[in-house]
Design a protein around this motif. Structure first.
Motif, mmCIF file in Angstrom:
data_model
loop_
_atom_site.group_PDB
_atom_site.id
_atom_site.type_symbol
_atom_site.label_atom_id
_atom_site.label_comp_id
_atom_site.label_asym_id
_atom_site.label_seq_id
_atom_site.Cartn_x
_atom_site.Cartn_y
_atom_site.Cartn_z
ATOM 1 N N SER A 161 -114.418 57.661 -22.015
ATOM 2 C CA SER A 161 -114.840 59.330 -22.099
ATOM 3 C C SER A 161 -115.199 59.944 -21.043
ATOM 4 N N LYS A 162 -114.369 61.307 -21.101
ATOM 5 C CA LYS A 162 -114.836 62.047 -19.749
ATOM 6 C C LYS A 162 -115.156 63.504 -20.512
ATOM 7 N N VAL A 163 -116.355 63.563 -19.883
ATOM 8 C CA VAL A 163 -117.305 64.881 -20.293
ATOM 9 C C VAL A 163 -117.132 66.071 -19.275
ATOM 10 N N GLY A 164 -117.419 67.372 -20.115
ATOM 11 C CA GLY A 164 -117.686 68.368 -19.206
ATOM 12 C C GLY A 164 -118.540 69.184 -19.687
ATOM 13 N N GLY A 165 -119.070 70.362 -18.992
ATOM 14 C CA GLY A 165 -120.152 71.245 -19.334
ATOM 15 C C GLY A 165 -121.604 70.666 -19.061
ATOM 16 N N GLN A 166 -122.463 71.264 -19.804
ATOM 17 C CA GLN A 166 -123.725 70.614 -19.398
ATOM 18 C C GLN A 166 -124.707 70.346 -20.476
#
Lengths: 315, 535
Positions: free
Chosen positions: B57-62
């Motif tokens: 998984s690759k997440v972005g944002g907060q």
């Protein structure tokens, strides 16, 4: 729980009775007379008749069956034709080598396999896992007598840490006896450990995919804690099944290793019994092995219930 | 000041985008509803906040919890937060607990693992928490194992476990989807109570609009990994600003148009005082086995072209009755007849069997994955001897359910859940039956797919004069598609009658309880939507 144990015990007794009937008829139904078969083609009729008497082949079938079973229950397994000693004595002496060897090998195999299997599962797809999978593949593929010879070469001949073969007897002391059993136990344990580690790995992996593992992680457990606290026990059931099977195999199937290390074990006794047509020995030892297999199955059943609460309430 | 503030959350798993710019806020002490169909990214949003995403998984944002960005914290810090600051419960209570550990130990573990208490004190707290979730010490000692509890009780244990350390936020992912309506109502009550008394915030993930209507202050609607509409609950339900939201509402209330006219006087299926007993496991080895009466003197009839509903909670005997009707269960009393031909298990003549077919709940497990669709659909032909125009009939059946004739060459994994259920219906149609038993046939489908399947069933009923026995726990659907309904409880039919009459003026206390427990969107919220021309 009590009814579970009782039901398992009942099944144990039934299995034993069925097994004894099968073994008895196998020897009876085999064409030809065991006595003349044992004595060979050139035996005199008198000798055959004498042996028939000695073997207890003179009564009716049920009579002979009951006297055979009754004899075994009281510890009288008959007299070996070739060795001229009571079979019980023969077997007991061999059992004192085979049983410790089996337990030694099983303990080694379990101690190696369970942590290695768990490690491989926890590091699935990473180098540790690949190493474990590769090594265990080798452990299963390579025959154990080759391991045995390798072990002898390194640890007995080059390093001189262990004897290359033979068994001093327990009267020589615990340490020398265990030392003599160490190399054979390792040779036996390696292939078994390879199988067991793979079973453990896949069992833990399956368990790790379960919903309750996710629940545990959501509680704040680390990956490692999850494996130890939740996956381990759930993964044990298939492992115990394999362990039970391995015990039976090791007890009688160690014949090649016994030969390599020149150990007086049960495997060699059966082998000699068969080649020398000593049917009384064969019959008794086979019955004993069947008994041990059934007993181990019973113990494994009890272990299932000890591990899994869902089994305890069933009748 | 919000408790959890998610901004521009994006997620890709092995390069496949799952979430895109998801933003929402959860205030302390509020219930926040996240609604959407399966695959819309609801659960992944929750798992992202927990730091429990799958590998790759690759997440972005907060995702800010107070002043900490959950998406940037190292695993060690996240572990401290899980269970302590954020608790989570899941959909499947039957498998969510470790079968080898007592419920006491599992609840206590939350405290032990966070170093708050040692085992003895932790067990005391576990006792209090289990009392709080309604599992009193008398019936539910700490030494109970999960397999000794029902689904609802297990979900209570999960809740006790999640709130043991009084987290600020509880994430509940479809917590009541696997439960019966009355149990669902109790669990939702419990969750609401916990929110009220502890000032805890609740993020409730569900596909069921009616569930959020009754409990959430704010709602966000998700579609394909994006939040398409978010607002205060009542406002969102009244306005339905986004087309997708409107489509969801329309589908969840969809009542298919029936074209056929049921000929009720012409009886297709007749069930008379049917009794089915099961033997219980023996208490000890030599005890006579006990019996449980799963179906207790049930009588019913289905007319030609009629749709009859059978509702009841799990364990009421619906499935056993279904199996008996299909000739799969030996009866201990009574009789079943299809067009006056008696059905007696286990020897039902193929000619009789072909006249009733069944569609089951699970569109994924009902097919052999190694067979092509042609073979799957043609399977019931073995009841009819040699069929000359088999190929043409398979193609015809596929087209009748809205698929293409060429689909027969494909394998089942190439189809979506809704398409699979169409194939199941094609398989049921192929023998030109009189009666189709629909055993929770639309329960596993998303609302929009469900609406399509209900339309299809209605259309086929008109074309072929089919009779339906519609078995479901979903009262809303049964109400919209059946002519008559029967309510089953503990093996008995406790109430039956015209569907509208039973639902509007229930007589039996059990029917009343079922209807009362069914979550409902307030009538006044609909009115505004309709008068705005968007309903």
């Amino acid at each position: 729980m009590a009814s579970y144990v009782f039901a398992r015990l009942l099944s144990l007794c039934v299995s034993l009775i069925v097994a004894s009937v099968v073994i008895f008829t196998a020897v009876e139904v085999v064409p030809g007379d065991p006595a003349s078969f044992m004595l060979g083609m050139n035996a005199s009729p008198d000798a055959v008749a004498a042996l028939r008497e000695e073997l207890g082949l003179t009564g009716s079938l049920p009579e002979r069956y009951l006297s055979w079973v009754g004899g075994m229950l009281t510890g009288d397994f008959g007299t070996s034709y070739t060795y001229r000693v009571p079979v019980a004595e023969l077997v007991a002496a061999r059992l004192w080598v085979s049983l410790p060897l089996t337990f030694y090998a099983m303990v080694l195999s379990t101690l190696i396999a369970l942590p290695v299997g768990m490690l491989a599962a926890a590091r699935r797809g990473r180098p540790a896992d690949l190493t474990v999978m590769g090594t265990t593949q080798l452990g299963i593929a390579v025959p154990n007598f080759w391991f045995a010879m390798l072990l002898v070469l390194i640890f007995a001949i080059n390093l001189r840490w262990f004897p290359a073969g033979g068994f001093p007897g327990w009267e020589a002391g615990f340490v020398p006896s265990m030392t003599a059993l160490t190399l054979p136990a390792i040779a036996l344990a390696l292939p078994q450990a390879s199988i067991l580690a793979r079973v453990m790995r896949s069992s833990v992996l399956e368990t790790l995919g379960q919903d309750y593992i996710r629940t545990a992680r959501a509680k704040g457990l680390s990956q490692r804690q999850t494996v130890v606290r939740h996956a381990f026990r759930n993964a044990l059931i298939p492992v115990m099944t394999i362990l039970g099977l391995q015990f039976s195999f090791l007890l009688a199937g160690a014949i090649i290793i016994e030969n390599v290390f020149f150990l007086p074990g049960l495997g060699r006794l059966i082998f000699q019994g068969i080649t020398q047509r000593d049917l009384i020995v064969v019959e008794s030892v086979v019955m004993l092995l069947v008994f041990s297999v059934i007993l181990v199955t019973f113990l494994v059943d009890l272990a299932y219930a000890a591990v899994d609460p869902r089994l305890r309430r069933r009748g | 000041m919000s408790l959890l503030s998610v901004r521009d959350l994006s997620l890709a798993i092995h390069g496949t985008p799952i979430l895109k710019d998801v933003s929402f806020d959860v205030a302390p002490g509020e219930v926040f509803g996240l609604v959407g169909e399966s695959g819309s990214g609801k659960s992944m949003t929750a798992l992202a906040c927990m730091g429990l995403l799958p590998n790759g998984s690759k997440v972005g944002g907060q995702a800010m919890l107070g002043d900490q960005n959950l998406l940037a914290l190292p695993e060690r810090r996240l572990r401290d937060l899980r269970g302590r600051e954020i608790g989570m419960i899941f959909q499947e209570p039957m498998t969510a607990l470790n079968p080898m550990q007592t419920i006491g130990d599992q609840v206590a573990e939350t405290l032990v693992i966070h170093g708050v208490a040692r085992r003895t004190e932790a067990l005391k707290v576990a006792r209090e928490k289990l009392d709080r979730v309604g599992l009193g010490a008398a019936r539910f000692p700490l030494t109970r194992y999960p397999h000794e509890l029902s689904g609802g009780q297990r979900q209570r244990v999960c809740i006790a476990m999640a709130v043991a350390l009084q987290p600020k936020l509880l994430i509940a992912d479809e917590p009541t989807t696997a439960l019966d309506v009355t149990t669902q109502a109790q669990i939702l009550d419990l969750l609401r109570g916990l929110v009220d008394e502890a000032g805890m915030a609740l993020m409730l993930i569900t596909h069921d609009l009616a569930v959020v209507a009754g409990i959430a202050q704010h709602v966000a609607v998700m579609q394909s990994g994006e939040i398409v509409e978010a607002a205060e609950t009542e406002a969102l339900f009244r306005k339905r600003a986004h087309p997708y939201t409107r489509a969801l509402f329309a589908a969840s209330e969809h009542a298919p148009e029936r074209t056929g006219h049921p000929q009720i006087a012409d009886t297709v299926l007749e069930v008379e005082r049917v009794v089915r007993d099961y033997a219980l496991p023996r208490k000890h080895l030599f005890a006579a086995p006990g019996h449980v009466r799963a179906v207790d003197g049930v009588s019913l009839r289905v007319g030609r072209g009629e749709s009859v509903g059978l509702v009841g909670e799990s364990g009421c005997g619906k499935s056993t009755l279904t199996r008996a009707i299909l000739g799969l269960e030996r009866l201990q009393g009574g009789r079943i007849a299809l067009d006056d031909i008696p059905i007696e298990a286990p020897h039902v003549a193929p000619g009789t069997r072909r006249r009733m077919q069944v569609v089951f709940q699970d569109p994924y497990g009902s097919f052999n994955p190694r067979h092509r669709v042609a073979r799957l659909v043609a399977e019931p032909f073995h009841l009819m001897g040699r069929v000359e125009d088999a190929d043409a009939r398979v193609e015809g059946a596929l087209e009748a359910v809205g698929l293409q004739a060429s689909d027969k060459e494909r394998f089942i994994h190439e189809f979506s859940g809704g398409q699979r259920q169409r194939i199941a219906i094609a398989r049921a149609l192929i023998t030109r039956p009189d009666l189709i038993v629909l055993d929770e046939a639309v329960s596993a489908l998303d609302v929009r797919v469900r609406a399509q399947i209900l339309d299809l069933l209605a259309q086929l009923q008109g074309e072929y004069g089919l009779s339906y026995l519609f078995i479901s726990h979903d009262l809303g659907v049964v109400r919209r598609v059946t002519d008559r309904v029967m309510v089953m409880q503990a093996g008995k039919i406790v109430e039956e009658g015209q569907t509208e009459r039973v639902f509007s003026y229930p007589e039996h206390p059990y029917t009343k309880a079922l209807i009362a427990a069914t979550p409902r969107i307030p009538e006044s919220w609909h009115e505004e939507a309709r008068s705005n021309g968007v309903g």
